[in-house]
Write a protein that holds these residues in place. Structure first.
Motif, PDB file in Angstrom:
ATOM      1  N   GLU A  56      -5.453   0.580   4.026  1.00 24.54           N
ATOM      2  CA  GLU A  56      -5.909  -0.816   4.047  1.00 24.54           C
ATOM      3  C   GLU A  56      -5.672  -1.495   5.394  1.00 24.54           C
ATOM      4  OE1 GLU A  56      -4.404  -2.846   0.545  1.00 24.54           O
ATOM      5  OE2 GLU A  56      -4.332  -0.895  -0.464  1.00 24.54           O
ATOM      6  N   ALA A  57      -5.327  -0.701   6.414  1.00 19.86           N
ATOM      7  CA  ALA A  57      -4.965  -1.298   7.718  1.00 19.86           C
ATOM      8  C   ALA A  57      -6.147  -2.023   8.360  1.00 19.86           C
ATOM      9  CB  ALA A  57      -4.460  -0.210   8.656  1.00 19.86           C
ATOM     10  N   CYS A  84       2.911  -2.879  12.129  1.00 18.54           N
ATOM     11  CA  CYS A  84       3.410  -2.349  10.851  1.00 18.54           C
ATOM     12  C   CYS A  84       3.720  -0.859  10.983  1.00 18.54           C
ATOM     13  CB  CYS A  84       2.360  -2.563   9.774  1.00 18.54           C
ATOM     14  SG  CYS A  84       2.838  -1.809   8.210  1.00 18.54           S
ATOM     15  N   CYS A 138       3.895  -6.816   3.984  1.00 20.31           N
ATOM     16  CA  CYS A 138       2.535  -6.399   4.333  1.00 20.31           C
ATOM     17  C   CYS A 138       1.737  -7.657   4.637  1.00 20.31           C
ATOM     18  CB  CYS A 138       1.903  -5.636   3.168  1.00 20.31           C
ATOM     19  SG  CYS A 138       0.118  -5.393   3.365  1.00 20.31           S
ATOM     20  N   ILE A 139       1.055  -7.675   5.784  1.00 17.50           N
ATOM     21  CA  ILE A 139       0.360  -8.920   6.151  1.00 17.50           C
ATOM     22  C   ILE A 139      -0.822  -9.197   5.235  1.00 17.50           C
ATOM     23  CG2 ILE A 139       1.069  -8.881   8.574  1.00 17.50           C
ATOM     24  CD1 ILE A 139      -1.757  -7.897   9.262  1.00 17.50           C
ATOM     25  N   ARG A 140      -1.314  -8.203   4.513  1.00 13.66           N
ATOM     26  CA  ARG A 140      -2.485  -8.416   3.668  1.00 13.66           C
ATOM     27  C   ARG A 140      -2.139  -8.896   2.265  1.00 13.66           C
ATOM     28  NH1 ARG A 140      -7.438  -4.387   4.443  1.00 13.66           N
ATOM     29  NH2 ARG A 140      -8.258  -6.043   3.125  1.00 13.66           N
ATOM     30  N   PRO A 170       0.822  -1.227   0.000  1.00 13.56           N
ATOM     31  CA  PRO A 170       0.000   0.000   0.000  1.00 13.56           C
ATOM     32  C   PRO A 170       0.852   1.272   0.000  1.00 13.56           C
ATOM     33  CG  PRO A 170      -0.887  -1.571   1.577  1.00 13.56           C
ATOM     34  CD  PRO A 170       0.408  -2.162   1.076  1.00 13.56           C
ATOM     35  N   PHE A 187       3.803   1.345   8.819  1.00 10.29           N
ATOM     36  CA  PHE A 187       2.989   2.195   7.930  1.00 10.29           C
ATOM     37  C   PHE A 187       1.521   2.268   8.372  1.00 10.29           C
ATOM     38  CE2 PHE A 187       0.853   2.711   3.623  1.00 10.29           C
ATOM     39  CZ  PHE A 187       1.133   4.067   3.531  1.00 10.29           C
ATOM     40  N   ARG A 188       1.146   1.567   9.434  1.00 13.18           N
ATOM     41  CA  ARG A 188      -0.279   1.394   9.710  1.00 13.18           C
ATOM     42  C   ARG A 188      -1.022   2.697  10.027  1.00 13.18           C
ATOM     43  NH1 ARG A 188      -1.794   1.659  15.028  1.00 13.18           N
ATOM     44  NH2 ARG A 188      -0.120   1.337  16.530  1.00 13.18           N
ATOM     45  N   PRO A 198       5.036  -6.879   9.982  1.00 14.90           N
ATOM     46  CA  PRO A 198       5.005  -7.743   8.796  1.00 14.90           C
ATOM     47  C   PRO A 198       6.407  -8.149   8.375  1.00 14.90           C
ATOM     48  CG  PRO A 198       3.939  -5.613   8.376  1.00 14.90           C
ATOM     49  CD  PRO A 198       4.587  -5.516   9.712  1.00 14.90           C
ATOM     50  N   CYS A 236      -2.799  -5.392  11.973  1.00  6.45           N
ATOM     51  CA  CYS A 236      -1.618  -4.615  11.561  1.00  6.45           C
ATOM     52  C   CYS A 236      -0.937  -3.945  12.759  1.00  6.45           C
ATOM     53  CB  CYS A 236      -1.996  -3.557  10.538  1.00  6.45           C
ATOM     54  SG  CYS A 236      -2.745  -4.248   9.059  1.00  6.45           S
ATOM     55  N   CYS A 267      -1.997   3.896   6.579  1.00  5.96           N
ATOM     56  CA  CYS A 267      -2.348   2.906   5.557  1.00  5.96           C
ATOM     57  C   CYS A 267      -3.868   2.848   5.364  1.00  5.96           C
ATOM     58  CB  CYS A 267      -1.828   1.535   5.960  1.00  5.96           C
ATOM     59  SG  CYS A 267      -2.238   0.276   4.739  1.00  5.96           S
TER      60      CYS A 267
HETATM   61  S1  SF4 Z   1       0.546  -4.597   7.152  1.00  3.25           S
HETATM   62 FE1  SF4 Z   1      -0.111  -3.971   5.120  1.00  3.25          FE
HETATM   63  S2  SF4 Z   1      -2.304  -3.509   5.349  1.00  3.25           S
HETATM   64 FE2  SF4 Z   1      -1.420  -3.586   7.386  1.00  3.25          FE
HETATM   65  S3  SF4 Z   1      -0.903  -1.421   7.823  1.00  3.25           S
HETATM   66 FE3  SF4 Z   1       0.924  -2.414   6.998  1.00  3.25          FE
HETATM   67  S4  SF4 Z   1       0.860  -1.978   4.837  1.00  3.25           S
HETATM   68 FE4  SF4 Z   1      -1.195  -1.591   5.629  1.00  3.25          FE
END
Ligand code: SF4
Ligand SMILES: Nc1ncnc2c1ncn2[C@@H]1O[C@H](COP(=O)(O)OP(=O)(O)OP(=O)(O)O)[C@@H](O)[C@H]1O
Ligand SMILES: [Mg+2]
Length: 357
Positions: A319-320, A311, A343-345, A272, A313-314, A329, A324, A317
């Protein structure tokens, strides 16, 4: 082949034959102890500038390193070349461990000085104002090629200056007499005169006008091919990185978010953060630019003094999900080659995903 925003040719980045890995970086961490308050006597805290970075550079390959300001690009580059102490991890340059368990053996520095050079962001500041251009370009040769005689040294310096588009009549002049673009050419001549095998370019064009940027990037690309150099090209400008790199490493808050070939990262970004970064680059075609969807990057990057849980970036993000915040991740191999995404997704069917928190 298509034209790039820099006026270069994007397809040209593939031309150099790529060999075996020459630089291997594993789990590299660089932490600084800094005062938490605004005063030198404030209690100290740990600033995690680089937090477990792993990647390789192959012979003849250019790896682009991108990410927002403060994400740790320069710290990583400086740690590799030995200008910043390393906290943990290892760096191998060809057959030499230059950093092992966070320690740098003394002999390793000599090897690095011979084989690896750096081009800096601010061309004028990186050149000594008291030295002539000849002295500036000659200086690294004394370390890298101590056996060369005076005539041969002079001939090499002249050839190198000509190769970067400057004539022998510039030899006795001083850096302040040159434009920014010319100073960067001198910086490149200085870095390349001793025939290094790896050159680390830390934002080599961001201080220059756009028209000059294209000239310098094209020059670096031509020299890289001619000399079969490996390049680590650091920049926050994704268009510049796309023009010159074969592989791209996307960094956020000291960690690698995505690593892949130029085609993979720019053509089908999976992380993301990569998608948001790319979305902020305007397209040259106004019709495409009007209709495409933007994954807007909102908010500020958190302080590396206070990393979010899970994460990194959460907090930004789109898409969090709840998970997360709980797990960091891992950088997981995706698809073919050594593409990696943290990224876990990614690759997981999350139609039943818990709600975003
Ligand atoms: S693990 Fe992926 S979906 Fe979750 S916050 Fe980080 S980048 Fe976004
Ligand atoms: N010597 C140092 N002491 C303490 N903190 C440092 C030091 N060098 C860098 N930092 C911190 O480490 C983090 C990463 O800095 P770095 O300069 O590597 O980022 P960058 O990605 O190169 O940014 P930019 O794109 O602005 O050049 C920042 O928070 C910075 O303040
Ligand atoms: Mg920097």
């Amino acid at each position: 082949m298509t034209s790039s925003p820099l006026g270069g040719v994007e397809g040209g980045a593939q031309a150099a034959p790529i060999g075996e890995p020459v630089l291997t970086v594993r789990d590299l961490k660089v932490h600084f102890r800094v005062p938490r308050g605004g005063y030198p006597w404030s209690p100290k805290a740990t600033l995690r500038a680089v937090e477990g970075v792993s990647f390789d550079i192959r012979r003849g390959e250019t790896v682009g390193l991108v990410g927002e300001s403060g994400c740790g690009k320069s710290t990583l580059a400086r740690a590799i070349i030995g200008l910043t102490p390393v906290t943990e991890g290892s760096v191998r340059w060809r057959d030499t461990e230059t950093v092992s368990d966070g320690r740098r053996p003394a002999a390793a520095m000599e090897r690095l000085r011979k084989d690896v050079q750096m081009v800096f962001q601010d061309p004028l500041a990186s050149l000594d104002p008291r030295m002539t251009i000849e002295q500036i370009v000659t200086e690294p040769l004394k370390v890298q090629r101590p056996g060369l005689g005076r005539d041969e040294t002079h001939a090499r310096v002249v050839t190198m200056l000509e190769r970067v588009g400057l004539g022998a009549h510039h030899l006795s002049r001083y850096a302040h007499e040159f434009s920014g673009g010319q100073c960067q050419r001198i910086g490149i001549a200085r870095a390349l005169v001793g025939e290094p095998q790896l050159v680390i370019c830390d934002e080599p064009v961001s201080a220059l006008d756009v028209s000059i940027q294209a000239q310098i990037v094209n020059l670096l690309r031509d020299l890289q091919r001619e000399l079969s150099l490996s390049l680590l090209f650091v920049a926050h400008d994704l268009a510049v990185v796309k023009t010159i790199s074969q592989r791209v490493l996307v960094m956020y808050l000291g960690r690698v978010m995505e690593l892949g070939t130029r085609q993979e990262v720019y053509g089908s970004p999976q992380h993301p953060y990569t998608r948001a970064l790319l979305s902020s680059v305007p397209r040259p075609d106004p019709a495409t630019e009007r209709t495409r969807k933007h994954a807007v990057l909102t908010g500020e990057m958190p302080s590396p003094l206070n990393l979010p849980s899970g994460c990194a970036f959460r907090t930004r993000c789109p898409e969090a999900i709840a998970a997360c915040a709980e797990q960091v991740p891992q950088s997981v191999s995706r698809g073919t080659g050594d593409r990696r995404v943290a990224c876990i997704r990614v690759g997981v069917d999350l139609r039943e995903a818990p709600p975003v928190v």
